[in-house]
Design a protein around this motif. Structure first.
Motif, mmCIF file in Angstrom:
data_model
loop_
_atom_site.group_PDB
_atom_site.id
_atom_site.type_symbol
_atom_site.label_atom_id
_atom_site.label_comp_id
_atom_site.label_asym_id
_atom_site.label_seq_id
_atom_site.Cartn_x
_atom_site.Cartn_y
_atom_site.Cartn_z
ATOM 1 N N ALA A 159 -24.050 -55.684 87.739
ATOM 2 C CA ALA A 159 -24.376 -54.267 87.904
ATOM 3 C C ALA A 159 -23.352 -53.581 88.803
ATOM 4 O O ALA A 159 -22.930 -52.449 88.531
ATOM 5 N N LEU A 160 -22.938 -54.267 89.866
ATOM 6 C CA LEU A 160 -21.967 -53.677 90.783
ATOM 7 C C LEU A 160 -20.622 -53.483 90.101
ATOM 8 O O LEU A 160 -19.946 -52.466 90.308
ATOM 9 N N SER A 162 -20.060 -52.991 86.893
ATOM 10 C CA SER A 162 -20.175 -51.846 85.981
ATOM 11 C C SER A 162 -20.210 -50.542 86.754
ATOM 12 O O SER A 162 -19.588 -49.540 86.357
ATOM 13 N N SER A 163 -20.921 -50.537 87.869
ATOM 14 C CA SER A 163 -20.998 -49.337 88.689
ATOM 15 C C SER A 163 -19.628 -48.966 89.246
ATOM 16 O O SER A 163 -19.260 -47.778 89.289
ATOM 17 N N ALA A 166 -17.599 -47.344 86.640
ATOM 18 C CA ALA A 166 -18.029 -45.957 86.451
ATOM 19 C C ALA A 166 -17.512 -45.067 87.578
ATOM 20 O O ALA A 166 -17.067 -43.935 87.337
ATOM 21 N N GLN A 167 -17.549 -45.555 88.809
ATOM 22 C CA GLN A 167 -17.057 -44.761 89.935
ATOM 23 C C GLN A 167 -15.562 -44.487 89.818
ATOM 24 O O GLN A 167 -15.098 -43.370 90.087
ATOM 25 N N ARG A 282 -29.556 -54.367 80.458
ATOM 26 C CA ARG A 282 -29.193 -53.781 81.754
ATOM 27 C C ARG A 282 -29.259 -54.826 82.849
ATOM 28 O O ARG A 282 -30.281 -55.488 83.049
ATOM 29 N N ASP A 284 -29.408 -54.501 86.095
ATOM 30 C CA ASP A 284 -30.370 -54.243 87.167
ATOM 31 C C ASP A 284 -31.786 -54.609 86.736
ATOM 32 O O ASP A 284 -32.590 -55.089 87.557
ATOM 33 N N GLU A 378 -32.731 -42.656 82.990
ATOM 34 C CA GLU A 378 -31.287 -42.400 83.035
ATOM 35 C C GLU A 378 -30.709 -42.203 81.638
ATOM 36 O O GLU A 378 -29.854 -41.334 81.425
ATOM 37 N N ASN A 451 -21.975 -41.853 82.624
ATOM 38 C CA ASN A 451 -23.356 -42.157 83.017
ATOM 39 C C ASN A 451 -24.129 -42.787 81.856
ATOM 40 O O ASN A 451 -24.935 -43.707 82.060
ATOM 41 N N LEU A 454 -23.108 -46.380 81.348
ATOM 42 C CA LEU A 454 -23.688 -47.191 82.421
ATOM 43 C C LEU A 454 -25.180 -47.363 82.208
ATOM 44 O O LEU A 454 -25.721 -48.459 82.398
#
Length: 465
Positions: A159-160, A162-163, A166-167, A282, A284, A378, A451, A454
């Motif tokens: 998850a991190l 992928s995040s 995205a960031q 997902r 998370d 989301e 978004n 993600l």
């Protein structure tokens, strides 16, 4: 019992404790039901775009995300947490097996009694073993809970990653929009300079029409100064965006990163799949499910702590008063023992442990349901947001065309002496505002697309066909 039979007993005890550990079974049914389709769209093509980074930004963005995956400190810390969780799982699993230890002993004793002195020496080597037989599966439950914890940490790492992708993508898009906003602001300054010159020339020629007053000269100069100020604001935003991107890449924020010159076109919408597929995709959600699985096994462990515990101990070694005889079998000694312990009174500790584990399991169920609901939300928000942002982009595109035409006609009329300065300046304002708004909406559309990718739970695949 002979030493060989004692050794065989210890080996059998170890064999009985060697039942394979397993990852706890899935408890995803506790997440609640999933709808048959998304409310924001009826399209439900299966699959997910794992190469969405390339889809959005091409090779330049892929290179930046790849650098972040290699150098970002948060990802390095996450990888260390995964390694820690795996080590803790191995430690917990090791408790199911006998502990073995080897040692040597040496002592020398002198005794004086009634004038007689004697000295004695003792030498020995030994192998000790101890094992708590997991009759009820208490230790196994704890070990499998640790395995589920390690699996949850792996999903949290996914998850991190992928995040972070995205960031980085959003930071890259922010730089791209800033580049466009700076270019628009520079063009606006040129237009304001032109209009200010025209107004001043009319004033200096003392033409009696609308452009012939000192107030209008000051108004045009005010608009020019305001536009120059806005240009500096846009440049500052670009510098901040560059440094934010560098921080995500794990670089020192010097503002020297190469970034996109302009915003890319919005790619085709990705397949949204079915809501039920999200539960298995997902990271998370999968992490929350593994945390629930761990909580369930710890509840089992707490209950089984009420049951009797059975332990075996054994040792095998030598003892002699001559150092050269320390390894001879004739000096051998051995022991084997067992104990059975039933908890009777613990001051409420064991019952309290069960209550705590039960509450922790209920918390994990609620957390899983919350994560799933947030995930559905989301996706729905991203899908519906894109619909209205597309409509907004369409209207703004038309606004830009109309404002450009209006500004051109107002400028032409003003040069010919047929138009007023206020109309001219107002037309320029509309053109500047519409261009900036359109760039912002285009960036919002791309951000929302990030978004959506993600939210749909697609992995980040940077290389390959």
């Amino acid at each position: 019992m002979s030493p060989s039979r004692a050794s065989a007993a210890i080996a059998m005890a170890a064999l009985l404790g060697g039942c394979a550990l397993q990852s706890p079974g899935s408890r995803m049914e506790m997440a609640g039901g999933a709808p048959d389709s998304w409310s924001a769209t009826k399209e439900a093509r299966s699959g997910v775009d794992h190469r969405w980074v390339r889809t959005i930004g091409g090779s330049p963005l892929v290179s930046l995300v790849d650098e972040a995956q290699r150098s970002n400190p948060s990802l390095k810390a996450s990888a260390a947490r995964v390694a820690q969780a795996a080590a803790l799982a191995r430690i917990a699993g090791a408790e199911r097996f006998p502990s073995l230890g080897a040692g040597t002993q040496a002592s020398r004793q002198k005794q004086n009694f009634l004038g007689q002195t004697s000295t004695a020496s003792t030498f020995g080597v030994s192998l000790q073993a101890a094992w708590e037989v997991d009759l009820w599966g208490k230790i196994k439950a704890g070990a499998e809970a640790a395995i589920a914890d390690a699996e949850a940490q792996q999903q949290a790492d996914r998850a991190l990653r992928s995040s972070l992708a995205a960031q980085v993508s959003k930071a890259w898009l922010a730089v791209a929009e800033s580049n466009e906003q700076v270019a628009l602001a520079e063009q606006a300054v040129k237009s304001r300079e032109e209009s200010s010159t025209l107004v001043r020339e009319r004033f200096e020629r003392a033409i009696a029409e609308d452009g012939g007053s000192a107030a209008q000269v000051r108004l045009s100069e005010t608009e020019l100064a305001t536009t120059r100020s806005d240009l500096e604001r846009r440049r500052g935003e670009r510098e901040r965006a560059l440094r934010q991107l560098e921080l995500l890449l794990g670089r020192y924020p010097s503002g020297n990163v190469a970034a996109a010159a302009k915003l890319p076109k919005l790619p085709p919408a990705p397949p949204s799949g079915l809501p039920s597929e999200l539960l298995l995709r997902r990271p998370d959600i999968l992490a929350a499910e593994r945390q629930l699985a761990a909580a369930g096994r710890r509840h089992d462990q707490a209950v089984k702590a009420l049951y009797p515990s059975f332990s075996l101990t054994g040792s095998l070694g030598t003892s002699t008063d001559q150092l050269e005889d320390i390894l001879k079998s004739s000096a051998g000694v051995w022991s084997l023992g067992g104990s059975l312990t039933q908890p009777i009174f613990q001051g409420g500790r064991l019952r309290g442990g069960i209550e705590q584990a039960d509450a922790a399991e209920r918390e994990a169920i609620a957390d899983l349901q919350r994560v799933v609901l947030d995930a559905f939300g989301e996706v729905e928000q991203s899908l519906i947001t894109e619909i209205y942002l597309r409509r907004q982009e369409k209207e703004l595109s038309q606004t830009v065309e109309l404002s450009q035409d209006a500004a051109a006609r107002a400028g032409e009329e003003f040069r010919n002496g047929n138009g007023g300065v206020l109309t001219y300046l107002a037309a320029q304002n509309r053109q500047i505002e519409a261009g900036a708004a359109l760039a912002s909406v285009r960036r919002l559309l791309l951000d929302n697309r990030v978004n959506l990718h993600l939210a749909l739970g697609g992995d980040v695949v940077l290389r390959g066909p």
